[in-house]
Scaffold this motif. Sequence first.
Motif, PDB file in Angstrom:
ATOM      1  N   ARG A  31       0.553  13.631 -20.349  1.00 47.26           N
ATOM      2  CA  ARG A  31      -0.557  12.800 -20.817  1.00 47.26           C
ATOM      3  C   ARG A  31      -0.061  11.444 -21.313  1.00 47.26           C
ATOM      4  O   ARG A  31      -0.703  10.411 -21.080  1.00 47.26           O
ATOM      5  CB  ARG A  31      -1.337  13.525 -21.919  1.00 47.26           C
ATOM      6  CG  ARG A  31      -2.176  14.691 -21.385  1.00 47.26           C
ATOM      7  CD  ARG A  31      -3.101  15.268 -22.437  1.00 47.26           C
ATOM      8  NE  ARG A  31      -3.939  16.321 -21.855  1.00 47.26           N
ATOM      9  CZ  ARG A  31      -5.080  16.108 -21.216  1.00 47.26           C
ATOM     10  NH1 ARG A  31      -5.523  14.861 -21.078  1.00 47.26           N
ATOM     11  NH2 ARG A  31      -5.778  17.106 -20.724  1.00 47.26           N
ATOM     12  N   VAL A  32       1.092  11.430 -21.982  1.00 45.65           N
ATOM     13  CA  VAL A  32       1.644  10.156 -22.435  1.00 45.65           C
ATOM     14  C   VAL A  32       1.982   9.271 -21.237  1.00 45.65           C
ATOM     15  O   VAL A  32       1.649   8.078 -21.203  1.00 45.65           O
ATOM     16  CB  VAL A  32       2.894  10.381 -23.311  1.00 45.65           C
ATOM     17  CG1 VAL A  32       3.528   9.036 -23.681  1.00 45.65           C
ATOM     18  CG2 VAL A  32       2.540  11.152 -24.574  1.00 45.65           C
ATOM     19  N   VAL A  33       2.634   9.855 -20.244  1.00 44.49           N
ATOM     20  CA  VAL A  33       3.003   9.091 -19.045  1.00 44.49           C
ATOM     21  C   VAL A  33       1.764   8.551 -18.341  1.00 44.49           C
ATOM     22  O   VAL A  33       1.719   7.365 -17.945  1.00 44.49           O
ATOM     23  CB  VAL A  33       3.829   9.962 -18.073  1.00 44.49           C
ATOM     24  CG1 VAL A  33       3.999   9.269 -16.725  1.00 44.49           C
ATOM     25  CG2 VAL A  33       5.197  10.277 -18.670  1.00 44.49           C
ATOM     26  N   MET A  34       0.742   9.372 -18.198  1.00 46.12           N
ATOM     27  CA  MET A  34      -0.466   8.929 -17.502  1.00 46.12           C
ATOM     28  C   MET A  34      -1.179   7.805 -18.247  1.00 46.12           C
ATOM     29  O   MET A  34      -1.710   6.876 -17.620  1.00 46.12           O
ATOM     30  CB  MET A  34      -1.406  10.117 -17.286  1.00 46.12           C
ATOM     31  CG  MET A  34      -0.848  11.202 -16.370  1.00 46.12           C
ATOM     32  SD  MET A  34      -0.221  10.538 -14.799  1.00 46.12           S
ATOM     33  CE  MET A  34       0.462  12.014 -14.046  1.00 46.12           C
ATOM     34  N   GLN A  35      -1.175   7.880 -19.563  1.00 44.30           N
ATOM     35  CA  GLN A  35      -1.765   6.786 -20.348  1.00 44.30           C
ATOM     36  C   GLN A  35      -0.940   5.511 -20.191  1.00 44.30           C
ATOM     37  O   GLN A  35      -1.484   4.420 -20.020  1.00 44.30           O
ATOM     38  CB  GLN A  35      -1.859   7.184 -21.816  1.00 44.30           C
ATOM     39  CG  GLN A  35      -2.886   8.262 -22.123  1.00 44.30           C
ATOM     40  CD  GLN A  35      -4.303   7.814 -21.805  1.00 44.30           C
ATOM     41  OE1 GLN A  35      -4.901   8.248 -20.817  1.00 44.30           O
ATOM     42  NE2 GLN A  35      -4.844   6.941 -22.628  1.00 44.30           N
ATOM     43  N   ALA A  36       0.379   5.644 -20.252  1.00 43.98           N
ATOM     44  CA  ALA A  36       1.248   4.472 -20.146  1.00 43.98           C
ATOM     45  C   ALA A  36       1.128   3.797 -18.785  1.00 43.98           C
ATOM     46  O   ALA A  36       1.219   2.571 -18.675  1.00 43.98           O
ATOM     47  CB  ALA A  36       2.697   4.881 -20.412  1.00 43.98           C
ATOM     48  N   ARG A  37       0.898   4.595 -17.752  1.00 42.93           N
ATOM     49  CA  ARG A  37       0.773   4.027 -16.403  1.00 42.93           C
ATOM     50  C   ARG A  37      -0.458   3.150 -16.246  1.00 42.93           C
ATOM     51  O   ARG A  37      -0.548   2.367 -15.300  1.00 42.93           O
ATOM     52  CB  ARG A  37       0.741   5.156 -15.372  1.00 42.93           C
ATOM     53  CG  ARG A  37       2.102   5.770 -15.072  1.00 42.93           C
ATOM     54  CD  ARG A  37       1.978   6.901 -14.073  1.00 42.93           C
ATOM     55  NE  ARG A  37       3.282   7.364 -13.593  1.00 42.93           N
ATOM     56  CZ  ARG A  37       3.451   8.393 -12.776  1.00 42.93           C
ATOM     57  NH1 ARG A  37       2.387   9.074 -12.338  1.00 42.93           N
ATOM     58  NH2 ARG A  37       4.662   8.749 -12.380  1.00 42.93           N
ATOM     59  N   GLN A  38      -1.413   3.278 -17.155  1.00 42.89           N
ATOM     60  CA  GLN A  38      -2.617   2.443 -17.102  1.00 42.89           C
ATOM     61  C   GLN A  38      -2.403   1.082 -17.765  1.00 42.89           C
ATOM     62  O   GLN A  38      -3.263   0.209 -17.678  1.00 42.89           O
ATOM     63  CB  GLN A  38      -3.777   3.164 -17.776  1.00 42.89           C
ATOM     64  CG  GLN A  38      -4.182   4.463 -17.108  1.00 42.89           C
ATOM     65  CD  GLN A  38      -5.301   5.168 -17.853  1.00 42.89           C
ATOM     66  OE1 GLN A  38      -6.354   4.590 -18.111  1.00 42.89           O
ATOM     67  NE2 GLN A  38      -5.073   6.423 -18.224  1.00 42.89           N
ATOM     68  N   ALA A  39      -1.279   0.921 -18.445  1.00 42.92           N
ATOM     69  CA  ALA A  39      -0.972  -0.347 -19.097  1.00 42.92           C
ATOM     70  C   ALA A  39      -0.287  -1.288 -18.108  1.00 42.92           C
ATOM     71  O   ALA A  39       0.036  -0.910 -16.974  1.00 42.92           O
ATOM     72  CB  ALA A  39      -0.084  -0.103 -20.317  1.00 42.92           C
ATOM     73  N   ASN A  40      -0.040  -2.512 -18.562  1.00 39.48           N
ATOM     74  CA  ASN A  40       0.595  -3.516 -17.707  1.00 39.48           C
ATOM     75  C   ASN A  40       2.113  -3.348 -17.730  1.00 39.48           C
ATOM     76  O   ASN A  40       2.849  -4.226 -18.198  1.00 39.48           O
ATOM     77  CB  ASN A  40       0.191  -4.922 -18.167  1.00 39.48           C
ATOM     78  CG  ASN A  40      -1.294  -5.156 -18.058  1.00 39.48           C
ATOM     79  OD1 ASN A  40      -1.954  -4.599 -17.181  1.00 39.48           O
ATOM     80  ND2 ASN A  40      -1.842  -5.972 -18.947  1.00 39.48           N
ATOM     81  N   LEU A  41       2.564  -2.223 -17.223  1.00 35.42           N
ATOM     82  CA  LEU A  41       3.986  -1.917 -17.170  1.00 35.42           C
ATOM     83  C   LEU A  41       4.413  -1.809 -15.712  1.00 35.42           C
ATOM     84  O   LEU A  41       3.725  -1.188 -14.897  1.00 35.42           O
ATOM     85  CB  LEU A  41       4.284  -0.605 -17.891  1.00 35.42           C
ATOM     86  CG  LEU A  41       3.894  -0.522 -19.371  1.00 35.42           C
ATOM     87  CD1 LEU A  41       4.091   0.891 -19.898  1.00 35.42           C
ATOM     88  CD2 LEU A  41       4.721  -1.518 -20.189  1.00 35.42           C
ATOM     89  N   ALA A  42       5.552  -2.388 -15.392  1.00 31.58           N
ATOM     90  CA  ALA A  42       6.037  -2.314 -14.013  1.00 31.58           C
ATOM     91  C   ALA A  42       6.611  -0.940 -13.700  1.00 31.58           C
ATOM     92  O   ALA A  42       6.619  -0.507 -12.543  1.00 31.58           O
ATOM     93  CB  ALA A  42       7.107  -3.384 -13.789  1.00 31.58           C
ATOM     94  N   ARG A  43       7.056  -0.246 -14.745  1.00 30.65           N
ATOM     95  CA  ARG A  43       7.728   1.035 -14.550  1.00 30.65           C
ATOM     96  C   ARG A  43       7.637   1.841 -15.836  1.00 30.65           C
ATOM     97  O   ARG A  43       7.726   1.285 -16.941  1.00 30.65           O
ATOM     98  CB  ARG A  43       9.192   0.768 -14.197  1.00 30.65           C
ATOM     99  CG  ARG A  43       9.997   1.914 -13.636  1.00 30.65           C
ATOM    100  CD  ARG A  43      11.351   1.379 -13.205  1.00 30.65           C
ATOM    101  NE  ARG A  43      12.227   2.411 -12.675  1.00 30.65           N
ATOM    102  CZ  ARG A  43      13.505   2.187 -12.330  1.00 30.65           C
ATOM    103  NH1 ARG A  43      14.021   0.986 -12.467  1.00 30.65           N
ATOM    104  NH2 ARG A  43      14.245   3.178 -11.852  1.00 30.65           N
TER     105      ARG A  43
END
Length: 249
Positions: A31-43
Amino acid sequence: MVLGLIPARYASTRLPGKPLVDLGGQSMIQRVVMQARQANLARVVVATDDERILRHVHDFGGEAVLTRPEHPSGTDRLWEAFQQLGAPADVHCIVNIQGDEPFIHPAQINALADLFTNPATAPAIATLVKPVVSAEELFSPHLPKVVLDARGHALYFSRHPLPYQRNRPEADWLAHHRYLRHLGLYAYQPAVLGQLTQLPVSPLEAAESLEQLRWLEAGYQIRCAETELDAFGIDTPEDVAKARARLGV
């Protein structure tokens, strides 16, 4: 490029195997990874000390690296993970995303990443704060408070309410001052992250058990971005029950 790193240890005194706890059909770390992937992060990469977590992240399609188990802090774990990734030169910002906050909001991550857009004005370190809204928050030693200077840099972090209001009863403090609570989300310039791992434990850090005080004592400035969004960290079985209730499972 903005790189999101998520430290995830298996061992936890109050909740062993915390990253793998099931929350409505998905693990906490997923769940943390999926939330983070919605942010403006390249990786987005998980930095873990355990093969079980590594395999699990790979199984759901995430990226993870295995780090040494003896790191004294998540900061040290992130630096090793960054080295394992080859310390890519195009990374201008590393965001440290807590692996036990499954409800982290992408806007909170973006609020920090946006501070690093312009290299000329990018801070060395940034973190997130939010207004205190209740006496329970204000006086809880588990929720660190922070005071800022006029430019939004942290002056001090404490588990005690800051400032102390002389000659006023504690019940009136919130009515007479705007208090800020610290949320444990950080961002750093890569070179600075490496420097932080070389600092010894400082007296203020030892007193308050707050790692960011080590950085202040060493002379680093910490820029603070403000959010109205709350944080929900999971540390105990009771927290797990609250998270499941929030998810309706």
